[in-house]
Design an enzyme around this catalytic site. Structure first.
Site, PDB file in Angstrom:
ATOM      1  N   TYR A  74     -81.991 -30.577  27.561  1.00 57.92           N
ATOM      2  CA  TYR A  74     -82.457 -30.591  26.170  1.00 57.92           C
ATOM      3  C   TYR A  74     -83.100 -29.261  25.802  1.00 57.92           C
ATOM      4  CZ  TYR A  74     -84.263 -32.328  21.771  1.00 57.92           C
ATOM      5  OH  TYR A  74     -84.511 -32.495  20.445  1.00 57.92           O
ATOM      6  N   PHE A 126     -69.103 -16.464  -1.158  1.00 56.89           N
ATOM      7  CA  PHE A 126     -68.412 -17.483  -0.371  1.00 56.89           C
ATOM      8  C   PHE A 126     -69.059 -18.828  -0.713  1.00 56.89           C
ATOM      9  CE2 PHE A 126     -67.533 -20.293   3.159  1.00 56.89           C
ATOM     10  CZ  PHE A 126     -66.151 -20.289   3.053  1.00 56.89           C
ATOM     11  N   THR A 127     -68.252 -19.881  -0.682  1.00 58.30           N
ATOM     12  CA  THR A 127     -68.673 -21.193  -1.198  1.00 58.30           C
ATOM     13  C   THR A 127     -69.998 -21.684  -0.603  1.00 58.30           C
ATOM     14  OG1 THR A 127     -67.252 -22.192   0.483  1.00 58.30           O
ATOM     15  CG2 THR A 127     -66.308 -21.930  -1.729  1.00 58.30           C
ATOM     16  N   ASP A 217     -72.833 -11.198   6.725  1.00 57.08           N
ATOM     17  CA  ASP A 217     -72.087 -12.403   7.066  1.00 57.08           C
ATOM     18  C   ASP A 217     -71.060 -11.918   8.084  1.00 57.08           C
ATOM     19  OD1 ASP A 217     -70.268 -14.413   7.401  1.00 57.08           O
ATOM     20  OD2 ASP A 217     -70.386 -15.121   5.333  1.00 57.08           O
ATOM     21  N   LYS A 260     -64.868 -18.847  13.769  1.00 54.79           N
ATOM     22  CA  LYS A 260     -63.834 -17.843  13.498  1.00 54.79           C
ATOM     23  C   LYS A 260     -63.788 -16.851  14.671  1.00 54.79           C
ATOM     24  CE  LYS A 260     -64.772 -19.525   9.215  1.00 54.79           C
ATOM     25  NZ  LYS A 260     -65.779 -20.581   9.002  1.00 54.79           N
ATOM     26  N   ARG A 384     -57.856 -21.432  -3.182  1.00 51.33           N
ATOM     27  CA  ARG A 384     -59.026 -20.556  -3.257  1.00 51.33           C
ATOM     28  C   ARG A 384     -58.983 -19.930  -4.655  1.00 51.33           C
ATOM     29  NH1 ARG A 384     -62.559 -21.389   1.294  1.00 51.33           N
ATOM     30  NH2 ARG A 384     -62.812 -22.990  -0.256  1.00 51.33           N
ATOM     31  N   PHE A 451     -64.273 -28.670  -3.921  1.00 44.92           N
ATOM     32  CA  PHE A 451     -62.909 -28.520  -3.391  1.00 44.92           C
ATOM     33  C   PHE A 451     -62.660 -29.361  -2.150  1.00 44.92           C
ATOM     34  CE2 PHE A 451     -64.309 -25.810   0.094  1.00 44.92           C
ATOM     35  CZ  PHE A 451     -65.506 -25.316  -0.406  1.00 44.92           C
TER      36      PHE A 451
HETATM   37  O1  PLI Z   1     -67.736 -23.234   8.138  1.00 40.43           O
HETATM   38  P1  PLI Z   1     -69.032 -22.687   8.637  1.00 40.43           P
HETATM   39  O2  PLI Z   1     -70.199 -23.470   8.184  1.00 40.43           O
HETATM   40  O3  PLI Z   1     -69.034 -22.467  10.123  1.00 40.43           O
HETATM   41  O4  PLI Z   1     -69.190 -21.192   8.038  1.00 40.43           O
HETATM   42  C1  PLI Z   1     -69.363 -20.960   6.683  1.00 40.43           C
HETATM   43  C2  PLI Z   1     -68.737 -19.644   6.305  1.00 40.43           C
HETATM   44  C3  PLI Z   1     -69.544 -18.585   6.028  1.00 40.43           C
HETATM   45  N1  PLI Z   1     -69.012 -17.385   5.664  1.00 40.43           N
HETATM   46  C4  PLI Z   1     -67.685 -17.179   5.567  1.00 40.43           C
HETATM   47  C5  PLI Z   1     -67.181 -15.853   5.153  1.00 40.43           C
HETATM   48  C6  PLI Z   1     -66.816 -18.214   5.837  1.00 40.43           C
HETATM   49  O5  PLI Z   1     -65.508 -17.995   5.751  1.00 40.43           O
HETATM   50  C7  PLI Z   1     -67.332 -19.509   6.216  1.00 40.43           C
HETATM   51  C8  PLI Z   1     -66.495 -20.627   6.411  1.00 40.43           C
HETATM   52  N2  PLI Z   1     -65.207 -20.570   6.114  1.00 40.43           N
HETATM   53  C9  PLI Z   1     -64.332 -21.559   6.098  1.00 40.43           C
HETATM   54  C10 PLI Z   1     -64.652 -22.951   6.446  1.00 40.43           C
HETATM   55  C11 PLI Z   1     -62.981 -21.219   5.688  1.00 40.43           C
HETATM   56  O6  PLI Z   1     -62.095 -22.090   5.710  1.00 40.43           O
HETATM   57  O7  PLI Z   1     -62.762 -20.048   5.344  1.00 40.43           O
END
Ligand code: PLI
Length: 460
Positions: A74, A126-127, A217, A260, A384, A451
């Protein structure tokens, strides 16, 4: 085509997951049941899944071996210590706060670094990032260069911040009313466009003059580093890791979606240099995520992430990654398909305005195009455009982004060039009957990040 334009996959495949194509009749039922929203399609009904590159990566044998070394204590997990050491070495920031994914880090940063009424300039929104900024009383201000909003303008480093726009914002609002600058590398919604090292350095110089913090970011930072190496003078012989480290040497911290460029399926983190901010983030992480030594991840996930981040900086990996995306984009360009140019790092974006000129933006052309592509071919993509952009929180009107696109997002190390050919052929075939693509209207519109779960019906 030159044989070496597109390097072969720099890996051998030793575990496979079958995919299958269901019939057109079945796909018709599926897309209607999903309310014309590709997010709502069951994965088993998808043939080639280009919805996102987020969490869809294939892990290496070494990462899987690392999973078996998970220390699920933990507190004080050795995998956290390994991750912390790795991120410190590769990114150069002092402190690490693990989170369940990128938006967990965005939540923490927005809470500790934004006072209500402050502005957060960024290179396009970004969203989830903008959502957390606004939720904490911040006001997002777009300071990306104008060219980034024009799909067909092919210029290098289209993700750069326009320094004049940033300077104007500082002059108009006052430095004390700027929470920090949020610099995304690469810029997702502009088409995966990179930011040059020169621009990063200049943004740093400008913000430092006013004592304004600069947070990255870092989500696709390795892809950004590849573009710098390929296209910016003085970087052609530099290791990718050195370029990443230099980029971050100009910042005060970063948010990271590990899903990513860390080559894993879940996880994220926040990095900070400031001790006081770090102390605040640690207090909050226990409320929203978990102990500061796991933050919503299992020990095994942190181990896979530490190994994946290092692997992502191997030149053979990242070269193939970017060039595979470029292969798909170039096949479409050769067939006259309108896409965002230049081709970015993680995806090819169809320009729905030119693909469906018979539809107005309020008929959601990109949403409809994504649904039609699925119906035609079983290929899943993502809108998008206006649907992703949501509504202005004060007026309630739709935001109207200039870019109205469908993103064909390539998961890392998952598909082959032959899959890219199938996708290209599907898009080209759909383009020939594009006038049959109908407009859509909402039948269900969620209030936040609409979305993901919205539902639509066809008009007429
Ligand atoms: O999906 P998260 O919570 O691990 O990360 C959010 C996020 C932050 N910044 C950027 C540039 C992104 O592209 C992003 C998440 N992107 C997604 C889910 C996508 O499909 O592009």
């Amino acid at each position: 085509m030159n044989l070496f334009d597109y390097p072969a996959e720099p890996f051998r495949i030793k575990s496979v997951e079958p995919v299958r194509m269901i019939s057109r009749e079945e796909r018709e039922k599926v897309i209607k049941a999903a309310g014309f929203n590709t997010f709502l399609i069951p994965s088993d009904d998808v043939y080639i899944d280009l919805l996102t590159d987020s969490g869809t990566n294939a892990m290496s044998d070494r990462q899987w071996a690392g999973m078996m070394m998970g220390d699920e204590a933990y507190a004080g997990s050795r995998n956290f210590l390994h991750l912390e050491e790795t991120v410190r070495e590769l990114f150069g920031f002092r402190y690490l706060v693990p989170t369940h994914q990128g938006r967990g880090a965005e939540n923490l940063l927005s809470q500790i670094a934004i006072r209500p009424g402050q502005y957060i300039p960024g290179n396009m929104y970004f969203t989830t990032t903008r959502y957390h900024q606004e939720r904490n009383g911040g006001i997002f201000a777009d300071v990306i260069r104008d060219e980034a909003h024009e799909a067909s303008l092919s210029v290098p480093f289209k993700g750069n911040i326009d320094l004049h726009k940033l300077q104007r914002l500082i002059n108009e609002k006052g430095a004390e009313n700027i929470a920090y600058v949020c610099l995304a590398v690469t810029v997702n919604l502009a088409g995966g466009q990179p930011v040059s090292m020169r621009n990063i350095r200049e943004v740093r110089e400008l913000t430092a003059r006013y004592g304004i913090k600069l947070f990255f970011d870092a989500t696709r930072c390795v892809e950004n580093a590849y573009f710098i190496r390929e296209q910016e003078e003085g970087y052609a012989d530099k290791p990718i890791a050195d370029i990443v480290r230099e980029m971050f040497s100009y910042g005060d911290g970063c948010t990271m979606s590990g899903k990513k460029d860390c080559l894993v399926n879940i996880g994220g983190f926040l990095c900070l240099n400031d001790e006081e901010l770090f102390s605040q983030a640690k207090e909050l992480v226990v409320v929203y995520e978990g102990m500061p030594s796991y933050g919503g991840m299992a020990g095994r996930d942190m181990e896979a992430m530490a190994i994946g981040l290092r692997e992502s900086m191997q030149f053979e990996y990242i070269e193939h990654r970017v060039k595979q995306v470029r292969y798909l984009g170039n096949r479409l360009l050769e067939a006259g398909i309108p896409i965002i140019e230049p081709i970015g790092g993680h995806a090819v974006f169809l320009d729905a305005r030119r693909f469906c000129p018979h539809l107005t933006q309020e008929q959601f052309p990109a949403q409809s195009l994504a649904a039609s592509l699925y119906l035609e071919s079983g290929v899943r993509s993502m809108e998008r455009g206006i649907v992703s952009a949501g509504r202005d929180q004060h007026t309630g009107d739709h935001h109207h982004p200039k870019l109205e696109t469908v993103r064909l997002t390539i998961p890392r190390r998952v598909y082959t060039y032959r899959h890219m050919d199938i996708v290209a052929d599907a898009v080209i075939s759909l383009y020939q009957k594009r006038q049959h693509i109908k407009g859509l209207r909402f039948v269900y519109e969620p209030k936040q990040l609409r979305f993901f779960t919205a539902r639509f019906e066809e008009i007429g």
